[in-house]
Design an enzyme around this catalytic site. Structure first.
Site, PDB file in Angstrom:
ATOM      1  N   GLY A   1       0.801  -1.215   0.000  1.00  0.00           N
ATOM      2  CA  GLY A   1       0.000   0.000   0.000  1.00  0.00           C
ATOM      3  C   GLY A   1       0.833   1.263   0.000  1.00  0.00           C
ATOM      4  O   GLY A   1       1.940   1.312  -0.535  1.00  0.00           O
TER       5      GLY A   1
ATOM      6  N   GLU B   1      -1.073   4.130  -0.667  1.00  0.00           N
ATOM      7  CA  GLU B   1      -2.032   5.102  -1.169  1.00  0.00           C
ATOM      8  C   GLU B   1      -2.538   5.861   0.056  1.00  0.00           C
ATOM      9  O   GLU B   1      -2.932   5.251   1.046  1.00  0.00           O
ATOM     10  CB  GLU B   1      -3.213   4.409  -1.856  1.00  0.00           C
ATOM     11  CG  GLU B   1      -2.841   3.598  -3.099  1.00  0.00           C
ATOM     12  CD  GLU B   1      -2.713   2.112  -2.820  1.00  0.00           C
ATOM     13  OE1 GLU B   1      -2.396   1.756  -1.670  1.00  0.00           O
ATOM     14  OE2 GLU B   1      -2.922   1.311  -3.746  1.00  0.00           O
TER      15      GLU B   1
ATOM     16  N   THR C   1       1.692  -1.588  -5.275  1.00  0.00           N
ATOM     17  CA  THR C   1       1.723  -0.236  -5.816  1.00  0.00           C
ATOM     18  C   THR C   1       3.080   0.433  -5.565  1.00  0.00           C
ATOM     19  O   THR C   1       3.617   1.104  -6.432  1.00  0.00           O
ATOM     20  CB  THR C   1       0.650   0.640  -5.122  1.00  0.00           C
ATOM     21  OG1 THR C   1      -0.502  -0.149  -4.869  1.00  0.00           O
ATOM     22  CG2 THR C   1       0.292   1.830  -5.970  1.00  0.00           C
TER      23      THR C   1
ATOM     24  N   TYR D   1       3.595  -3.381  -9.584  1.00  0.00           N
ATOM     25  CA  TYR D   1       2.558  -2.909 -10.510  1.00  0.00           C
ATOM     26  C   TYR D   1       3.171  -2.385 -11.815  1.00  0.00           C
ATOM     27  O   TYR D   1       2.559  -2.403 -12.859  1.00  0.00           O
ATOM     28  CB  TYR D   1       1.772  -1.758  -9.882  1.00  0.00           C
ATOM     29  CG  TYR D   1       0.624  -2.123  -8.975  1.00  0.00           C
ATOM     30  CD1 TYR D   1       0.516  -3.373  -8.394  1.00  0.00           C
ATOM     31  CD2 TYR D   1      -0.379  -1.175  -8.708  1.00  0.00           C
ATOM     32  CE1 TYR D   1      -0.550  -3.670  -7.555  1.00  0.00           C
ATOM     33  CE2 TYR D   1      -1.445  -1.470  -7.873  1.00  0.00           C
ATOM     34  CZ  TYR D   1      -1.528  -2.704  -7.297  1.00  0.00           C
ATOM     35  OH  TYR D   1      -2.586  -2.984  -6.480  1.00  0.00           O
TER      36      TYR D   1
ATOM     37  N   ARG E   1      -3.784   2.861 -11.075  1.00  0.00           N
ATOM     38  CA  ARG E   1      -2.482   2.883 -10.416  1.00  0.00           C
ATOM     39  C   ARG E   1      -1.423   2.122 -11.216  1.00  0.00           C
ATOM     40  O   ARG E   1      -0.263   2.063 -10.815  1.00  0.00           O
ATOM     41  CB  ARG E   1      -2.600   2.277  -9.012  1.00  0.00           C
ATOM     42  CG  ARG E   1      -3.457   3.113  -8.071  1.00  0.00           C
ATOM     43  CD  ARG E   1      -3.849   2.295  -6.859  1.00  0.00           C
ATOM     44  NE  ARG E   1      -4.764   1.210  -7.237  1.00  0.00           N
ATOM     45  CZ  ARG E   1      -5.160   0.235  -6.415  1.00  0.00           C
ATOM     46  NH1 ARG E   1      -4.676   0.179  -5.189  1.00  0.00           N
ATOM     47  NH2 ARG E   1      -6.002  -0.678  -6.821  1.00  0.00           N
TER      48      ARG E   1
ATOM     49  N   ASP F   1      -4.395 -11.598  -0.216  1.00  0.00           N
ATOM     50  CA  ASP F   1      -3.868 -10.244  -0.469  1.00  0.00           C
ATOM     51  C   ASP F   1      -3.404  -9.630   0.852  1.00  0.00           C
ATOM     52  O   ASP F   1      -3.439  -8.423   1.045  1.00  0.00           O
ATOM     53  CB  ASP F   1      -4.942  -9.370  -1.151  1.00  0.00           C
ATOM     54  CG  ASP F   1      -4.355  -8.213  -1.951  1.00  0.00           C
ATOM     55  OD1 ASP F   1      -3.112  -8.122  -2.060  1.00  0.00           O
ATOM     56  OD2 ASP F   1      -5.139  -7.394  -2.447  1.00  0.00           O
TER      57      ASP F   1
HETATM   58 ZN    ZN Z   1      -3.439  -6.434  -6.398  1.00  0.00          ZN
END
Ligand code: ZN
Length: 382
Positions: A71, A73, A102, A133, A166, A288
């Site tokens: 993360g 974000e 990300t 990503y 993203r 996840d």
């Molecule tokens: Zn994902």
């Protein structure tokens, strides 16, 4: 000092196929014998565990965990923490596929691999994916192929993001080149080289994967798209992808905000795919874990963010059986043998002689985890 052997008596074996009442003998981290009755022999140091008819299932294989945290974000204060491997073991997860997401700027593959190796101390077998990503792909040594060939921990690539604001908005050509490199690196190193593809909520869904498969000489099995229960329309596309030879991954962690936004809970999604005739060998599930679960409004503004829980994998196994009415034997491969095969982990996800001794004893009526054996040793269960 050598570890005493473990002898599990009187277990109802799901290998994951239902295989009747069995004893299992564990030595040196492996399952060395499975039979209706095992006599370890005179004078052999062995610790006996009476399963009392409890279900013995393979330890769960989690196809995506942000082992070193994920993360970001929402700014630096919103970075999620690394996985506590004891929490994974307590939740019955004995094998994890670790990935960046990300954030590939403040998170590194070196740190990811260190966290994967640390997890082994708690009994969790943790493997790493190169990439993130972003496209062109960020790697450890400079290329996907070199990472796969030279780094033992690295077994694949991901999560490469498509259909997501993203992501790097890659082309089909770029996607095909990544998968081709992963395939060759995997072939050279004796690994699957699977590419985990993060599918966002963009309207194009799996279109880019189909385009890459149509135009290029990469087998559909090289890609493994995840988050396909993100919304009902994407779940419908999952069956079509499997029909052309691919495999799919469903995400078990969720939040009230994501469900309100149209996410299909993983237990319902799995039941739906199975009843539509999608082979369970082509389906995996993943928590996840440690990802941020951000939710955005229609204008792309961040509304909120939660941390995904690795315990959602076992919770989904329970609810797919108890709430959705899918027999354990039919659902279990999606949590064990199917992901092990998709990731090329030959000794994981099955309770057979020669396999790694990662197994759970479950209460037959509630499917609660009562005993965890990981890496051949008894561990602290949930
Ligand atoms: Zn994902």
């Amino acid at each position: 000092m050598s570890e005493p052997m473990l002898l599990i008596r009187n277990a109802e074996l799901f290998a994951p196929a239902r295989s009747g009442n069995r004893d299992l003998l564990i030595a040196g981290g492996r399952i060395v014998a499975i039979a209706p009755w095992i006599d370890p022999g005179e004078g052999v140091p062995v610790r006996v565990i009476d399963a009392g008819g409890r279900f013995a299932i393979p330890g769960l294989v989690d196809s995506l965990v942000h082992v070193s945290g994920g993360g970001g974000e929402g700014g630096f204060a919103r970075r999620t923490p690394a996985l506590d491997p004891r929490r994974a073991v307590a939740a019955g997860v004995t094998t994890v596929i670790g990935a960046l997401g990300t954030d590939d700027v403040t998170r590194s593959h070196a740190d990811l691999i260190a966290c994967c190796r640390a997890a082994a101390v708690a009994g969790v077998s943790a493997y790493a994916l190169t990439g993130s990503y972003r496209v062109p792909v960020r790697t450890l040594t400079g290329s996907v192929r070199d990472d796969l060939v030279l780094v033992p921990d690295v077994i694949g690539v991901g999560e490469i993001a498509i259909a997501d604001h993203r992501g790097s908005q890659p082309s089909a050509e770029e996607l095909a080149r990544i998968a081709a490199d992963a395939r060759v690196g995997g072939l050279l190193a004796g690994k699957a080289g699977t590419v985990l593809v993060h599918v966002g909520d963009g309207a194009d869904g799996l279109a880019l994967l189909h385009l890459a498969s149509d135009r290029h000489q990469v087998p559909t099995t090289q890609w493994h798209p995840t988050h396909l229960n993100r919304h009902a329309g994407l779940l419908d596309q999952a069956a079509a992808w499997v029909a052309r030879g691919g495999s799919v991954d469903l995400t078990t962690s969720t939040s009230p905000a994501l469900l309100a936004a149209g996410e299909v809970a993983a237990d319902r999604a799995l039941a739906q795919l199975l009843s539509a005739g999608v082979p369970v060998s082509r389906i995996s599930l993943s928590s996840d874990g440690q990802a941020s679960l951000p939710h955005f409004d229609a204008a792309g503004r961040l509304l909120g963010l939660e941390v995904a829980d690795i315990a959602s994998l076992h919770a989904t196994l329970r609810s797919v059986v108890r709430a959705q009415g899918v027999p354990l034997e039919l659902a279990l491969p999606a949590f064990t043998s199917s992901p092990a095969a998709i990731w090329g982990l030959a000794r994981k996800g099955r309770l057979v002689e020669g396999a790694d001794a990662d197994l759970l004893l479950l209460d037959p009526s509630t499917l609660a985890i009562e005993t965890v054996i990981a890496g051949g040793r008894l561990r602290e269960a949930g």
